[in-house]
Write an enzyme that holds these catalytic residues in place. Structure first.
Site, PDB file in Angstrom:
ATOM      1  N   GLU A   7      36.496 -84.682  21.106  1.00  9.88           N
ATOM      2  CA  GLU A   7      37.388 -85.544  19.889  1.00  9.88           C
ATOM      3  C   GLU A   7      37.313 -86.934  20.386  1.00  9.88           C
ATOM      4  O   GLU A   7      38.295 -87.606  20.027  1.00  9.88           O
ATOM      5  CB  GLU A   7      38.730 -84.778  19.596  1.00  9.88           C
ATOM      6  CG  GLU A   7      39.273 -84.461  20.990  1.00  9.88           C
ATOM      7  CD  GLU A   7      40.787 -83.982  20.693  1.00  9.88           C
ATOM      8  OE1 GLU A   7      40.430 -82.575  20.701  1.00  9.88           O
ATOM      9  OE2 GLU A   7      41.700 -84.711  20.060  1.00  9.88           O
ATOM     10  N   CYS A  17      39.959 -78.852  20.494  1.00 12.03           N
ATOM     11  CA  CYS A  17      39.589 -78.724  21.924  1.00 12.03           C
ATOM     12  C   CYS A  17      38.584 -77.569  21.962  1.00 12.03           C
ATOM     13  O   CYS A  17      38.197 -77.327  23.107  1.00 12.03           O
ATOM     14  CB  CYS A  17      40.653 -78.391  22.930  1.00 12.03           C
ATOM     15  SG  CYS A  17      41.772 -79.655  22.970  1.00 12.03           S
ATOM     16  N   HIS A  27      42.416 -71.439  27.123  1.00 11.17           N
ATOM     17  CA  HIS A  27      42.493 -72.858  26.858  1.00 11.17           C
ATOM     18  C   HIS A  27      44.068 -73.517  27.417  1.00 11.17           C
ATOM     19  O   HIS A  27      44.939 -72.755  27.222  1.00 11.17           O
ATOM     20  CB  HIS A  27      42.472 -73.357  25.178  1.00 11.17           C
ATOM     21  CG  HIS A  27      42.700 -74.655  24.973  1.00 11.17           C
ATOM     22  ND1 HIS A  27      41.919 -75.764  25.689  1.00 11.17           N
ATOM     23  CD2 HIS A  27      43.455 -75.376  24.277  1.00 11.17           C
ATOM     24  CE1 HIS A  27      42.405 -76.961  25.527  1.00 11.17           C
ATOM     25  NE2 HIS A  27      43.254 -76.904  24.479  1.00 11.17           N
TER      26      HIS A  27
END
Lengths: 387, 348, 132
Positions: free
Chosen positions: B81, B113, B237
């Site tokens: 990103e 992400c 994550h």
């Protein structure tokens, strides 16, 4: 080639000349040289003008026409010569070849740079275009950076010290105090140099030559003609020029300029002299390390001992081989295109015995050494009294 | 499914800034920040680093580890990103820098992400379909967090690259399954032409991160008929240290299964690099036969879950390139002023 | 640097692609179109150099070249690559006072500058110290 002599010299004040234009500077140096030669402008057959980068400094190319026009010398052939900081020396060489060939009897060799019409950052950027744009400047190199790389290696190979480099600046500033044309007429100390702001270490601000406006001019004539015009003709006894790679990293040595060695070899040979015969020299001290390397490459001392002999005073006025009696690029200033001509102006004044307080007693033979970029071009001239 | 990992590589910049240093600037209590986020410090890219340079370092490490001819790479996808250009691919820069050009397909991915793991799935499909021999998926970011925002404590820089190929003697781990869970959940976003992302605060938790991570993980376990006990390791994550620990607990994974792949407390949230670096850290120490669960999360929102079984090939390969801990332990601390200069936060 | 001028040199800047003369075997970087030793007899072919080398000289720049102002003090060095050629490059990721002549380096991929804020981004090589 027939013998060629210098019959007149002229110089502007060197410095930040805010109220003087490019055109005015060139005319001032030119008029002084013509007056000094005692000739009439109409006798001049051609002119060669050394200039590194009027395109970047004043956004004006094609200055050869401007110079001839403003000198009132139209329509004589006028040629700009460019070899970065060696532009002046190259212009002189072209003029010598012109007169030597018999094409013209009297020829002008001039040099000029107007550097302060742009901001300092623009000026240093313009100077950097004399280095390899694609493989040096792109990665962050500047001229102080390239000479610092030579300095660091010189320190590593020969034990040269920062104090020895500082001694070059101290000497040249001292000499400049006796030169009314010099940019800096002030004494400095080794301590001043050591404590000056870092530029590209080991080089500090006072190891670097300044940004300077200035113009210089010499008048050349065939030796035969010269003897009729003056009692003190100064013969251009030898001229040598050599090229090397534009980028420092492509050279086998980082501590010698092969172009200097080669140009000097040719000039010494043509003049029939040895390094020992030289009474004084103007060398290209754009940075203090450059003078140390130059006096080694010109064989005024052994390789690696340039710092030591400087520190011991051998290159001072009154020393074994006075170097940069004018103050050099460091003290007198470095208007890049004018430098090579200004060096010869100093040698001529010395050989004529007109150097006043900085006079080297009994000087008979002098040498001028002018370098382009980090050593991609070098030109050496040997001059001697012709009376 | 007959695809696996042929090689992987990571890169983490050397600079770090401590939570204390950031908290001092904004008048916050560093201890409560550290407790709340379970983060001690984060990586900061140097002034000459960006998503492309980080991706190249990771990709070169992956090629070195895989020992393959980069000309055999048929696809490169880079998830980020913080692509250096809004329009002009990072993937072409990386493809050129690892000498994979010109006979390949390449594209940049964006899914907050999880864009890196989306690239892994694309490569799996292309390899499985026989369209390419190897595919490279990279997650790389120099994450932006607005000065003073809670994200500033965690928004870090780093990347991981994975080379996917058919299972065979050269694969160091087999990917036995993948499952994705995707909904339109605007928990975090950055509008066009804006420098910093915005987020929904606590809304990023339950309806966003947890819902998607848990759903993807459960979906994969159901599909493969596995339980947490079948896995030696799990990577979730890691936007901070806390979320992945909570997710693990909810799903029935132990702290021991999660700890080896939990890098955020040391390096911060490397966004697209986060799950990839976590997985790489686990592969750096896993033994043949061990099973790994990796679940990414991308705001917006979606999760990709993978079940990976380590193969014998790993023993010969994993010392060929620097490991995650080599980079994680290589660090130089900087103060906020230097950080501000490096991240171009100072107005000139 | 104009876009086409940068673009032409991408293989050289990203991957240290130089040239090797098939006649005298000399390896050249940056590449040239004529072998300086063999001239027209030379046969230059692209040759990718190894990324390892050592520091021949260095300087710590406190006054930057255009575009590197935010990175001072930075270390600029001349590096002799394992394959022979020398190049000028910055040493990144170091404390300026830790670089010494003779240090081993590897060339890494870094952001070198940009045409302008709206312009293309230039990438290229810098050296990084290989610590024993």
């Amino acid at each position: 080639m027939r013998d060629v002599a210098v019959i007149g010299v002229g110089l502007t004040k060197f410095g930040e000349l805010w109220d003087v234009s490019f055109r005015e500077m060139m005319m001032e140096a030119g008029a002084r040289a013509i007056e000094n030669a005692g000739i009439d402008g109409k006798q001049i057959g051609a002119m060669y003008v050394g200039n590194m980068s009027s395109g970047q400094f004043i956004r004006q190319e094609h200055i050869s026409s401007i110079v001839a026009e403003h000198a009132g010398l139209l329509p004589i052939p006028s040629t700009r010569v460019e070899g970065a900081c060696a532009s002046g020396g190259l212009a002189l060489r072209q003029a010598v070849i012109d007169v030597g060939s018999g094409l013209h009897d009297i020829v002008v060799a001039a040099g000029i740079e107007k550097m302060t019409d742009v901001l300092t950052g623009v000026a240093t950027g313009a100077l950097a275009t004399a280095a390899d744009q694609e493989w040096e400047v792109f990665v962050g190199a500047t001229f102080p950076g390239l000479y610092a790389l030579m300095a660091r290696r010189h320190m590593y190979e020969f034990g040269t010290t920062e104090e020895q480099m500082a001694a070059v600046a101290v000497k040249n500033h001292h000499n400049a105090c006796f030169n009314t044309c010099a940019q800096y007429q002030m004494e400095i100390t080794v301590d001043d140099v050591m404590k000056s702001p870092p530029v590209t270490l080991p080089l500090k601000l006072l190891d670097c030559s300044p940004i300077t406006d200035g113009a210089a001019c010499v008048i050349l004539a065939s030796a035969e003609k010269a003897r009729k015009l003056t009692n003190t003709p100064i013969l251009v006894a030898g001229t040598g020029q050599a090229s090397d790679t534009i980028s420092l990293h492509s050279r086998s040595s980082l501590t010698s300029l092969q172009a200097t060695i080669e140009a000097a070899r040719k000039a010494y040979k043509m003049a029939g002299v040895k390094p020992d015969d030289i009474d004084l020299a103007e060398v290209h001290d754009c940075f203090t390390i450059a003078e140390i390397m130059a006096i080694e490459d010109l064989e005024f001392c052994k390789k690696g001992e340039g710092g030591k002999v400087t520190e011991q005073g051998e290159t001072a006025i009154g020393g074994r081989i006075p170097v940069n009696t004018s103050g050099g690029l460091k003290g007198k200033g470095h208007p890049v295109g004018a430098t090579g001509i200004a060096q010869v102006v100093e040698i001529v004044q010395q050989l004529r015995g007109e150097a006043g307080k900085r006079q080297v007693d009994g000087a008979e033979i002098g040498l001028a050494h002018n370098v382009g970029g980090s050593g991609g071009t070098a030109v050496v001239h040997v001059l001697r009294r012709g009376d | 499914m007959d695809v696996g990992i042929v090689g992987y590589g990571v890169y983490i910049p050397r600079y770090r800034i401590r939570v204390e240093e950031i908290a001092k600037v904004w008048g916050e209590n560093p201890e409560s920040v550290k407790r709340g986020l379970l983060v001690e410090e984060k990586s900061v890219p140097g002034p000459d680093e960006d998503t492309a340079t980080i991706a190249v370092e990771a990709a070169r490490n992956a090629v070195k580890q895989a020992g393959i001819d980069p000309q055999d790479i048929g696809a490169i996808y880079i998830g980020s990103e913080s692509h250096p250009y809004a329009v002009k691919p990072t993937a072409t820069i990386v493809a050129e820098a690892i000498e994979a050009t010109p006979d390949l397909t390449a594209a940049d991915y964006e899914f907050a992400c999880k864009a890196g793991t989306a690239g892994i799935q694309t490569c799996m499909g292309l390899v499985e379909a026989g369209m390419i021999k190897y595919g490279m998926a990279i997650g790389s970011d120099t994450a932006q967090g607005a000065p003073g925002d809670a994200l500033e404590y965690t928004a870090a820089a780093g990347g991981g690259a994975f080379i996917v190929g058919k299972n065979g003697s050269e694969t160091l781990a087999a990917i036995e399954g993948t499952y994705s869970y995707t909904t339109d959940t605007p928990d975090f976003w950055r509008r066009d032409m804006r420098p910093y992302p915005r987020h929904g605060g606590r809304f990023t938790g339950k309806p966003a991160y947890y819902k998607h991570v848990l759903s993807a993980a459960n979906g994969l376990l159901r599909q493969l008929q596995l339980t947490p006990q079948d896995f030696a390791y799990a990577i979730f994550h890691q936007p901070n240290g806390k979320f992945p620990m909570h997710a693990a607990k909810e799903l029935g994974f132990s702290r021991e299964q999660v700890a080896p792949g939990l890098l955020t407390p040391m390096i911060g949230n490397t966004y697209s690099g986060s799950t990839m670096i976590g997985l790489a850290a686990v592969l750096d120490q896993a033994r043949p036969g061990e099973r790994i669960l990796a679940v990414s999360y991308g705001s917006g929102a979606g999760s990709d879950a993978f079940s990976i079984v380590v193969r014998d090939g790993i023993e010969n390969k994993r010392d060929a390139a620097p490991k995650v801990l080599d980079y994680a332990n290589r660090k130089v601390y900087i103060e906020y002023a230097t950080y501000a200069k490096f991240r171009k936060l100072l107005v000139k | 640097m104009a876009v086409p001028r940068f673009w032409r040199e991408i293989p050289n800047r990203y991957n240290l692609v130089g040239a090797r003369c098939g006649n005298c075997n000399k390896i050249l970087f940056p590449p040239r179109s004529i072998c300086p030793s063999c001239r027209r007899m030379g046969k230059l072919e692209p040759y990718r150099l190894k990324r390892q080398g050592k520091v021949l000289s260095y300087t710590v720049a406190h006054v930057a070249a255009e575009g590197f102002e935010d990175q001072v003090p930075y270390v600029l060095a001349i590096i002799e690559l394992e394959d022979g050629p020398r190049l000028t490059a910055q040493i990144t990721d170091c404390n300026p006072d830790e670089v010494k002549i003779g240090d081993e380096v590897e060339m890494v991929f870094r952001r070198m500058g940009e045409e302008s804020q709206d312009g293309v981004i230039y990438y290229g090589f810098k050296g990084r110290l290989i610590k024993p």
